[in-house]
Design an enzyme around this catalytic site. Sequence first.
Site, short mmCIF file in Angstrom:
data_model
loop_
_atom_site.label_atom_id
_atom_site.label_comp_id
_atom_site.label_asym_id
_atom_site.label_seq_id
_atom_site.Cartn_x
_atom_site.Cartn_y
_atom_site.Cartn_z
CG ASN A 1 -55.21 3.65 -1.66
OD1 ASN A 1 -56.26 4.02 -1.16
ND2 ASN A 1 -54.29 2.99 -0.98
CG HIS B 1 -54.42 -2.48 -0.61
ND1 HIS B 1 -55.01 -1.46 -1.30
CD2 HIS B 1 -54.11 -1.95 0.62
CE1 HIS B 1 -55.06 -0.38 -0.55
NE2 HIS B 1 -54.53 -0.65 0.61
CD GLU C 1 -57.10 -2.16 -4.45
OE1 GLU C 1 -57.71 -1.32 -5.10
OE2 GLU C 1 -56.01 -1.91 -3.86
CB SER D 1 -51.45 1.98 1.16
OG SER D 1 -51.96 1.53 2.37
N1 CAA Z 1 -62.21 -3.97 13.84
C1 CAA Z 1 -63.13 -4.90 14.09
N2 CAA Z 1 -64.40 -4.64 14.37
C2 CAA Z 1 -64.75 -3.35 14.40
C3 CAA Z 1 -63.85 -2.33 14.15
C4 CAA Z 1 -62.53 -2.66 13.85
N3 CAA Z 1 -61.60 -1.76 13.60
N4 CAA Z 1 -64.49 -1.16 14.26
C5 CAA Z 1 -65.75 -1.46 14.57
N5 CAA Z 1 -65.92 -2.78 14.65
C6 CAA Z 1 -67.12 -3.53 14.95
C7 CAA Z 1 -67.62 -3.11 16.28
O1 CAA Z 1 -67.89 -4.23 17.07
C8 CAA Z 1 -68.88 -2.33 15.93
O2 CAA Z 1 -69.97 -2.60 16.74
P1 CAA Z 1 -70.15 -1.93 18.21
O3 CAA Z 1 -69.98 -0.44 18.02
O4 CAA Z 1 -71.53 -2.33 18.54
O5 CAA Z 1 -69.10 -2.53 19.06
C9 CAA Z 1 -69.27 -2.84 14.56
O6 CAA Z 1 -68.07 -3.26 13.94
C10 CAA Z 1 -69.90 -1.78 13.71
O7 CAA Z 1 -69.18 -0.58 13.88
P2 CAA Z 1 -69.78 0.79 13.49
O8 CAA Z 1 -71.12 1.00 14.11
O9 CAA Z 1 -68.74 1.83 13.68
O10 CAA Z 1 -70.04 0.48 11.95
P3 CAA Z 1 -70.63 1.41 10.87
O11 CAA Z 1 -71.82 0.77 10.34
O12 CAA Z 1 -70.71 2.82 11.34
O13 CAA Z 1 -69.48 1.31 9.75
C11 CAA Z 1 -67.41 1.68 8.76
C12 CAA Z 1 -68.18 1.67 10.07
C13 CAA Z 1 -67.39 0.31 8.13
C14 CAA Z 1 -65.98 2.09 9.11
C15 CAA Z 1 -68.09 2.69 7.78
O14 CAA Z 1 -68.21 3.93 8.39
C16 CAA Z 1 -67.35 2.84 6.51
O15 CAA Z 1 -67.50 2.05 5.58
N6 CAA Z 1 -66.48 3.87 6.41
C17 CAA Z 1 -65.61 4.06 5.28
C18 CAA Z 1 -64.30 3.39 5.55
C19 CAA Z 1 -63.38 3.41 4.37
O16 CAA Z 1 -63.65 4.01 3.34
N7 CAA Z 1 -62.26 2.72 4.50
C20 CAA Z 1 -61.26 2.68 3.49
C21 CAA Z 1 -60.16 3.59 3.88
S1 CAA Z 1 -58.93 3.69 2.61
C22 CAA Z 1 -57.91 2.43 2.92
O17 CAA Z 1 -57.99 1.70 3.87
C23 CAA Z 1 -56.87 2.24 1.88
C24 CAA Z 1 -55.50 2.47 2.33
O18 CAA Z 1 -54.62 1.90 1.74
C25 CAA Z 1 -55.15 3.49 3.37
#
Ligand code: CAA
Length: 285
Positions: A192, A142, A154, A121
């Site tokens: 990030n 990434h 990325e 990250s």
């Molecule tokens: N792995 C695999 N599949 C997953 C999962 C996971 N971790 N989490 C959920 N799923 C699947 C599940 O099967 C789920 O369906 P069910 O609930 O029916 O089982 C399906 O995906 C859809 O899940 P959600 O209903 O929770 O999906 P959503 O439409 O609410 O979207 C989200 C969830 C994609 C997380 C959305 O809320 C989102 O885009 N959030 C922002 C996340 C973000 O910004 N991430 C970046 C973080 S920063 C980073 O990562 C950088 C770093 O270096 C730290």
Amino acid sequence: MSREVRTIGVVGLGAMGAGIAQLAVEAGLETVGHELELSRGEQARERIAHFLTRKVEKGTLAAGDRDAAIARLRLTDDLASLAECDVVIEAAFEDLAVKHQVFGALERIVAPDAILAANTSALSVTEIASVLVRPERAVGMHFFNPAPLMPLVEIVRAERTATDVAATAHALGERLGKTPIDCFDTPGFVVNRVLIPLLNDCVRVLDEASVSPRDLDAGLERGAGWPMGPCALLDLVGVDVHVHAGEALYEKLREPRMAPPPRLVRMLKAGKLGRKSGEGFYTYD
Ligand code: CAA
């Protein structure tokens, strides 16, 4: 010119590594997953099987394809089992010494032209690659959390990354169903560099405006179109991961907004890490 990739390795099967391994097996790649303890590898396999089964239940994946995907994942606690991998993506602990140890060991095991990709990250891919005899084989890939759902990867070119290595990582990102964006190895890369100070600002606003996490999240969701609010996002990413990344960026860029706010540091010290510990801004079952 990108190279053909048949077998990939994933080192570290925590939330990110398991997500990357899931993408690989779903894309039809033979995948070797490494964990220090096989029991943790088994937990990752169960997690992958759970999410693929949800897809079967929802009718977006055939049961036979799920079974074939799960069968493509081989677990190991011995890095030597990664010898045949064309690309190894390390998703180990975010610590330069750990990454050095993993990269150094892998280079002695894999083929001379195998690619070593770091899913970091906030660490420098150039620094991670500095232990290699052939640093041109190293690249950053990434992924974003949760890796199976977030469409971006990325592709980070370090100081010595070879052109065909970056091109192969880019093509692999596409094969894993992602939108790859290419960038240089600068602190925080692209997302990030912007997201970490933004999330820090959100946490500062909690105290400045005396707003609750729930209302702040509603504010950003309803007022700015975020898919989830900043507090829920920090709980998802992990307060420990975010604080570490903020500190690493502050160390390099010296921009005060990069430094984690005291409230987050207190949460870290109290073990309130978010979803993984059962409590962060919110509580989880
Ligand atoms: N792995 C695999 N599949 C997953 C999962 C996971 N971790 N989490 C959920 N799923 C699947 C599940 O099967 C789920 O369906 P069910 O609930 O029916 O089982 C399906 O995906 C859809 O899940 P959600 O209903 O929770 O999906 P959503 O439409 O609410 O979207 C989200 C969830 C994609 C997380 C959305 O809320 C989102 O885009 N959030 C922002 C996340 C973000 O910004 N991430 C970046 C973080 S920063 C980073 O990562 C950088 C770093 O270096 C730290």
